[in-house]
Design a protein around this motif. Sequence first.
Motif, PDB file in Angstrom:
ATOM      1  N   GLU A  19     -67.891  81.275  -4.937  1.00  0.00           N
ATOM      2  CA  GLU A  19     -66.615  80.682  -4.369  1.00  0.00           C
ATOM      3  C   GLU A  19     -65.628  81.734  -5.172  1.00  0.00           C
ATOM      4  N   ASP A  24     -64.964  78.814  -0.339  1.00  0.00           N
ATOM      5  CA  ASP A  24     -65.239  77.645  -1.203  1.00  0.00           C
ATOM      6  C   ASP A  24     -66.235  76.672  -0.426  1.00  0.00           C
ATOM      7  N   LYS A  26     -67.907  72.705  -0.400  1.00  0.00           N
ATOM      8  CA  LYS A  26     -67.929  71.313  -0.768  1.00  0.00           C
ATOM      9  C   LYS A  26     -69.124  70.576  -0.281  1.00  0.00           C
ATOM     10  N   THR A  38     -58.029  72.044  -0.713  1.00  0.00           N
ATOM     11  CA  THR A  38     -58.416  73.333  -0.631  1.00  0.00           C
ATOM     12  C   THR A  38     -57.789  73.979   0.498  1.00  0.00           C
ATOM     13  N   LEU A  50     -64.177  77.573   4.360  1.00  0.00           N
ATOM     14  CA  LEU A  50     -64.542  76.352   3.650  1.00  0.00           C
ATOM     15  C   LEU A  50     -65.835  75.936   4.080  1.00  0.00           C
ATOM     16  N   ASP A  56     -72.685  72.015  -5.218  1.00  0.00           N
ATOM     17  CA  ASP A  56     -72.128  72.853  -6.189  1.00  0.00           C
ATOM     18  C   ASP A  56     -73.367  73.823  -6.759  1.00  0.00           C
ATOM     19  N   ARG A 122     -54.137  79.217  -3.818  1.00  0.00           N
ATOM     20  CA  ARG A 122     -55.614  79.523  -4.106  1.00  0.00           C
ATOM     21  C   ARG A 122     -55.447  80.679  -5.346  1.00  0.00           C
ATOM     22  N   ALA A 125     -61.201  80.964  -7.929  1.00  0.00           N
ATOM     23  CA  ALA A 125     -61.933  79.871  -7.272  1.00  0.00           C
ATOM     24  C   ALA A 125     -61.466  78.643  -7.456  1.00  0.00           C
ATOM     25  N   GLN A 126     -59.958  78.612  -7.656  1.00  0.00           N
ATOM     26  CA  GLN A 126     -59.483  77.329  -7.711  1.00  0.00           C
ATOM     27  C   GLN A 126     -58.444  77.012  -6.853  1.00  0.00           C
ATOM     28  N   SER A 127     -58.218  75.662  -6.490  1.00  0.00           N
ATOM     29  CA  SER A 127     -56.935  75.322  -5.732  1.00  0.00           C
ATOM     30  C   SER A 127     -55.913  74.575  -6.665  1.00  0.00           C
TER      31      SER A 127
END
Length: 454
Positions: A19, A24, A26, A38, A50, A56, A122, A125-127
């Motif tokens: 990611e 990403d 989910k 996201t 996505l 995960d 973004r 790898a985080q939103s």
Amino acid sequence: METARITGAAVAQLGRLHEGPFFDRKSIRIAPGKLTRTASAFANTDGGDLIIGIEDDGSWSGAPDMEALNGHLQALEALFPYGTECMYTFLQNTDDSTYGLLVTVSKAREIKEASDGKAYVRRGAQSLPVSDLAHLKMQKGITSLETATLNYAYQDLVVSPVAVDFAKSVVPTTEPEPWLRKQSLIVNDLPTVAGTLLFHEEPQIHLPKSSLKLYRYTTSDTEGSRDHLAYDPISIDGCIYDQVKAAVTETVRQVETIPTLDASGLKAIKYPDETVHEIITNALIHRDYSVNDDVHVRVFDNRVEVQSPGSLPANITASNILDERFSRNPVIVRLLNKFPDAPNKDVGEGLNTAFEAMRKLDLREPEIRDTGTSVIVVIWHETLASPESRIVDYLRKNKTINNSQARALLNRPEAERTIRRYFEALITAGEIERVPQSSGRGAKYRLVSAEPTD
């Protein structure tokens, strides 16, 4: 909606993808509302892919049928109601016939808010939720600093020689002040940023980071260092109209001092003037003036780099910039076009003109990079500035070259005679030689310094 059948091996490969800023994944169990965070982050940054249906830990967790993904689709379609910035593809696992969903989000023109009413961006790898929405609007070019006012006497703008000369030549029926007010360049008796950049004799007094800095590095390294500076950087100030002319003239002068290989030996580099002109013009008029930095033009031995503060606005990316249109500073663009011999006379076509001019002379196309904080356009020369130098560059990495390989290298499938002329010119210049015992259609060539070839 398209359905793609994927094998277990492909599923495993998707599960191993890391990611990051553009990808990403989910679980199928994710709440549709959380999914929009996201999607919002991708749309507000640089886009991304996505996949719904991967846990995960990378394991597959598909839905039994397409209908089970309706809630996710409905949540995303509320975010992208017209379907122009988001595409969907069902993924069917051939091993168990379950379904996942690939969501491809493009960089959006407007700010996209998730179902919780927050905008996300973004970062790695985080939103992450946006804390400063005004700053994000500025970054995306939705708002611009050009309409902001500056705290100095508007009379300084009215009596500026730039404004006076412009009024005489372009709007001779009126004095500068009423025209400047009518164009909203003076608001509440204060000059705007756009008015200052266009009509003040020296905008840098009130906007210190609106200069253009020119550097000459005597190296081809990836980055220039102080040791490679030929002289102290040159600062080019003044209104945008004067900056463009001075910067183009000086950049061309600097480039033409650099020797490059010609079939007859060394000669000065020569770019199409419109390439340098259009790229520097774009850097000055489309930059983000809220970023506390100057435009930088760096002349290296093998390239010119033009760096403009601020990332590409709205839905513009490095890959679609020649096709899409968006102006971060529409007031500056519109009014600069009214100047005599306007530097942006072909509004919206500047970069296309620059690219086409390079193609016509068989020069390598400019390269566009968006670093996230600035846009860099690279104009290459020397090694790739002529067909002959491309052949030499190829031979530095390969032992020999023949006519068909050279035609493929230069994208000239039917130019066999032209390629022979290039080889003959390079032989005359002492750069290459024919490989012994090769002739006719089987002729091969190598660098003069190459080791003997059997």
